[in-house]
Design a protein around this motif. Structure first.
Motif, PDB file in Angstrom:
ATOM      1  N   ARG A 103      51.277  15.277 -75.345  1.00 42.00           N
ATOM      2  CA  ARG A 103      51.274  16.740 -75.359  1.00 42.00           C
ATOM      3  C   ARG A 103      51.943  17.296 -76.627  1.00 42.00           C
ATOM      4  N   ASN A 192      43.876  25.766 -70.518  1.00 43.66           N
ATOM      5  CA  ASN A 192      44.865  26.321 -69.601  1.00 43.66           C
ATOM      6  C   ASN A 192      45.110  25.386 -68.426  1.00 43.66           C
ATOM      7  N   THR A 194      44.909  22.201 -68.482  1.00 42.00           N
ATOM      8  CA  THR A 194      45.708  21.034 -68.896  1.00 42.00           C
ATOM      9  C   THR A 194      47.190  21.305 -68.645  1.00 42.00           C
ATOM     10  N   GLU A 195      47.605  22.551 -68.880  1.00 42.85           N
ATOM     11  CA  GLU A 195      48.997  22.915 -68.632  1.00 42.85           C
ATOM     12  C   GLU A 195      49.312  22.868 -67.146  1.00 42.85           C
ATOM     13  N   TYR A 198      49.658  19.223 -66.199  1.00 45.39           N
ATOM     14  CA  TYR A 198      50.927  18.720 -66.738  1.00 45.39           C
ATOM     15  C   TYR A 198      52.106  19.186 -65.887  1.00 45.39           C
ATOM     16  N   SER A 199      52.130  20.455 -65.506  1.00 47.80           N
ATOM     17  CA  SER A 199      53.253  20.977 -64.725  1.00 47.80           C
ATOM     18  C   SER A 199      53.343  20.310 -63.356  1.00 47.80           C
TER      19      SER A 199
END
Length: 279
Positions: A103, A192, A194-195, A198-199
């Motif tokens: 990332r 968006n 992907t975030e 990830y979170s």
């Protein structure tokens, strides 16, 4: 499936008394979470360190834990379950670090590999239309905001994975995104998401899905596959909700996020594209 785990019971500050509690568990996630909590909260250094063991050292770590707990090495049931648990637990931590490192890598137009991935993304999504130049308004056709996607192209590995491994679905969703009333920017929404992926990985919410899906070390591919699920399901969700305008994107993104978090509370959860897409 029957699993057995050693739970600890501390009687005083000087020593520990351990008793074996037999648990009949049908959900892998429940077993691994109990194992993880038990190990991390132990006052025993060998047990605490077990959750950080490298793959190559797992077998030795299992022997050390069993020796420390005075469990006979011939107890193959306990040994097998502990071995799988440590692979899952340490693998999740390692996967997070790998995703975090990836990332942090910015898009570099001087990096040949980055450029190749970008061009491949176009070719997969737009097979019948040649890209006229590297910098062109054509990028807007697949949902980028300007004529050079490097300015907002994060998570390119995830976008590329979905387009490469689920090409028909990716093209279908790109087509949906061009809807005259309910359309959205395919690439920007994909970035968006992907975030979001990830979170969910970072805060541990993905543990039930990965523990139930992978019977060994979770790999980057498994994270990619979860991202594919998000893209596919978000498109379905968007059209079911029928937002009045793309200006309400953040509101519906958060609603979708809450929906996914709710699904991940189910100990039996498996969120894969193979389990949800229509034939």
């Amino acid at each position: 499936m029957q699993n057995f785990i050693m739970l600890t019971c501390h009687k005083n500050a000087c020593c520990q008394l351990f008793k074996t509690i037999q648990l009949h568990l049908t959900v892998a996630f429940t077993f691994f979470c109990i194992a993880e909590h038990s190990l991390e909260s132990s006052k025993n250094k060998v047990l605490r360190n077990a959750v950080h063991v490298e793959e190559a050292e797992v077998e030795k770590c299992v022997r050390d834990v069993m020796k420390e707990k005075k469990i006979e090495q011939k107890d193959t049931g306990f040994k097998t379950n502990l071995h799988i648990s440590l692979l899952q637990i340490s693998g999740y931590k390692k996967l997070y670090l790998n995703v975090e490192n990836l990332r942090k890598v910015p898009y570099d137009s001087d990096n040949e590999e980055h450029e190749e991935q970008l061009i491949e993304l176009w070719n997969l999504l737009m097979p019948h239309e040649n890209l006229k130049a590297r910098i062109t308004k054509q990028w807007c056709d697949i949902g980028f905001q300007g004529d050079d996607p490097k300015t907002d192209f994060r998570g390119m590995g995830l976008l590329g994975y979905f387009s490469k491994h689920y090409t028909d679905e990716a093209r279908q969703i790109l087509s949906h995104s061009n809807h005259p009333k309910l359309g959205y920017s395919y690439a920007i929404v994909g970035i968006n998401l992907t975030e979001m992926a990830y979170s969910l990985l970072k805060n541990g919410a993905l543990k039930p899905h990965l523990y139930n899906t992978v019977s060994g070390l979770p790999q980057m591919e498994h994270f990619h596959q979860f991202y594919c699920y998000l893209v596919y399901e978000f498109d379905r969700f968007w059209f079911e909700e029928e937002p009045e305008s793309i200006m309400h994107f953040n509101q519906y993104r958060e609603k979708f996020h809450e929906k996914i978090k709710g699904l991940l509370l189910d100990c039996d959860v498996v969120l894969t594209l193979q389990n949800t897409r229509k034939p």
